[in-house]
Scaffold this motif. Sequence first.
Motif, mmCIF file in Angstrom:
data_model
loop_
_atom_site.group_PDB
_atom_site.id
_atom_site.type_symbol
_atom_site.label_atom_id
_atom_site.label_comp_id
_atom_site.label_asym_id
_atom_site.label_seq_id
_atom_site.Cartn_x
_atom_site.Cartn_y
_atom_site.Cartn_z
ATOM 1 N N PHE A 20 4.569 14.214 2.170
ATOM 2 C CA PHE A 20 3.918 12.910 2.182
ATOM 3 C C PHE A 20 4.824 11.820 1.613
ATOM 4 C CE2 PHE A 20 -0.043 15.446 2.502
ATOM 5 C CZ PHE A 20 -0.565 14.818 3.626
ATOM 6 N N ILE A 21 5.662 12.154 0.650
ATOM 7 C CA ILE A 21 6.539 11.116 0.114
ATOM 8 C C ILE A 21 7.570 10.696 1.154
ATOM 9 C CG2 ILE A 21 8.381 12.527 -0.900
ATOM 10 C CD1 ILE A 21 8.184 10.733 -3.371
ATOM 11 N N ASP A 22 7.967 11.622 2.041
ATOM 12 C CA ASP A 22 8.819 11.242 3.172
ATOM 13 C C ASP A 22 8.079 10.278 4.097
ATOM 14 O OD1 ASP A 22 11.242 12.426 2.705
ATOM 15 O OD2 ASP A 22 10.704 14.318 3.641
ATOM 16 N N ILE A 23 6.808 10.560 4.359
ATOM 17 C CA ILE A 23 6.023 9.693 5.243
ATOM 18 C C ILE A 23 5.883 8.309 4.638
ATOM 19 C CG2 ILE A 23 3.754 9.357 6.298
ATOM 20 C CD1 ILE A 23 3.525 12.382 6.532
ATOM 21 N N TRP A 24 5.534 8.243 3.337
ATOM 22 C CA TRP A 24 5.373 6.930 2.696
ATOM 23 C C TRP A 24 6.694 6.160 2.710
ATOM 24 C CZ3 TRP A 24 0.952 8.281 3.522
ATOM 25 C CH2 TRP A 24 0.178 9.178 2.820
ATOM 26 N N ALA A 77 10.424 0.135 -4.741
ATOM 27 C CA ALA A 77 8.992 0.157 -4.437
ATOM 28 C C ALA A 77 8.173 -0.616 -5.462
ATOM 29 C CB ALA A 77 8.490 1.602 -4.374
ATOM 30 N N ALA A 78 8.724 -0.848 -6.652
ATOM 31 C CA ALA A 78 7.965 -1.494 -7.721
ATOM 32 C C ALA A 78 8.309 -2.959 -7.928
ATOM 33 C CB ALA A 78 8.189 -0.747 -9.041
ATOM 34 N N VAL A 79 9.403 -3.448 -7.341
ATOM 35 C CA VAL A 79 9.924 -4.757 -7.715
ATOM 36 C C VAL A 79 9.441 -5.889 -6.812
ATOM 37 C CG1 VAL A 79 12.015 -4.799 -6.275
ATOM 38 C CG2 VAL A 79 12.064 -5.803 -8.588
ATOM 39 N N TYR A 112 3.883 5.857 -2.528
ATOM 40 C CA TYR A 112 5.186 6.447 -2.835
ATOM 41 C C TYR A 112 5.348 6.659 -4.332
ATOM 42 C CZ TYR A 112 10.192 6.950 -3.413
ATOM 43 O OH TYR A 112 11.419 7.418 -3.776
ATOM 44 N N LEU A 113 5.001 5.652 -5.130
ATOM 45 C CA LEU A 113 5.178 5.751 -6.583
ATOM 46 C C LEU A 113 4.295 6.854 -7.171
ATOM 47 C CD1 LEU A 113 5.303 1.945 -7.420
ATOM 48 C CD2 LEU A 113 7.189 3.569 -7.620
ATOM 49 N N VAL A 162 0.836 -1.210 0.000
ATOM 50 C CA VAL A 162 0.000 0.000 0.000
ATOM 51 C C VAL A 162 0.868 1.255 0.000
ATOM 52 C CG1 VAL A 162 -1.653 1.340 1.337
ATOM 53 C CG2 VAL A 162 -1.981 -1.119 1.074
ATOM 54 N N PHE A 163 1.878 1.284 0.858
ATOM 55 C CA PHE A 163 2.714 2.480 0.949
ATOM 56 C C PHE A 163 3.668 2.586 -0.242
ATOM 57 C CE2 PHE A 163 1.261 2.225 5.319
ATOM 58 C CZ PHE A 163 1.005 3.561 5.593
#
Length: 456
Positions: A135-139, A343-345, A104-105, A99-100
């Motif tokens: 928010f990208i730091d949080i994710w 994050a994608a792999v 992020y992506l 989810v995160f």
Amino acid sequence: MDNITAATSLDTSSLMVGIPFPNLTNSSVISGTQLEDKIDSPLELVSDEQLRLTRLIVQKCLVPIITCAGVSGNVISIAVLIHKSMKTSTNCYLTALAVFDILYLITSMTLSLKHYQEINEHWVYKYIYLYSRIFIDIWANTSVSLTVTFTVERYVVVCHPIKGRAICTPKRARIITLFVILFVVFAMSPEFFVREVYEKIELRNSTNVTTYQIEFTEMGESHGYSVYYNWLIVLVFSFAPLAVLLSFNIILIRSVCKANRLRRRMTYVAVNRPGERRSGEQTKVTCMLIGVAFVFIICQLPTAAMIIFNTYIDLAGVTLTKSGHNYRIIAGNVANILISVNAAVNFILYSVMSTKFRKVFLRMFCDHTKYTLGRNFSEYSYSTGVSSVRRISACRDVESKRLRKFADSNSHSPEELIKHYRLLPNRHRSQESLTSKESFSRSNGFSQRAYTDTVL
């Protein structure tokens, strides 16, 4: 988001995502990194062209491709991991991680729009960019914390199995995940108050033009934020997680190697021990999580290296040339894209290293009969502790159709239907046990259908 050089106003798009670098000064330019005025040397012209090419490839080509592929893969991963047959504490952490990763992506794609001039100059995008950085730091920091959490959980399961059965439950995993999210949000909450969008009027071609810029507030320029807070975030969400992951994964690798050696020795004594298959399942899960953690470490190491480099040039007062600054931005773009790849792999890692993930995926998204009929499936009875293997036969469909036709053609009592079913040849049974223990129990009239749980 580009927090590695977050204090510079020269190129905020190349900052390292998820791992903020401390702003050691109160100015808008990092101390010791002022650029020289000369920009006409061949090396600087070459570095400018390389920077332009890097931004084109990374921000306008790779980021959209990785975002689309990563979001699709993580959505599929969530659908598989929340399946009723996948309810484990580890899968709860992996679901939250997916989810995160999606968040992020998507947010990183939003930040990459800064490189389109028409979008970047719009006042609405300034606010989007401001809060997307936060928010990208949080994710990213939540993903880091979850990776550390399921690594520690796997250590407890492997090295302390008795405590692991009691501690590592899906309910407790959900509670810990919620606690991790709240902790990260609380730790990153000061970021909402350190920058603001300011409206400025500039004179361009004898005309007053209103522009919007993101600048530090009074709190953001304070010494407590620029030094102590930023360094605390770097230690908590960067260097400490890397150290913990390296330590625990080394222990897990040693445990897996030891378990494999022990399993090979026990093969000569008892080939079909009841707990042997269960132990093999846990080993596969451990290997998969080790793979996920090591991919994370590899993708995060360039970011950590950039933090160390920027720390050195600031504390040592080194002055970067224009070309040196460009190459630092290029390195920041490469480090950012590696974090997006991480994050994608994960979907690929699950598919390659988890047999159970592949089977559930094929059942959910592919032709069911194509991947089940004529295949062997493992079963584990939690009441008896016996593992077995069953073959899904195509005769099951034939038998079911025959019994349904017999029931529909005439009006028969339940006793007649049962009698007709028992008269069917044994070779037409839908499932046939391949273990001697279950055959023995059937012959004595104590047959009990085992709970089906496909192994990893």
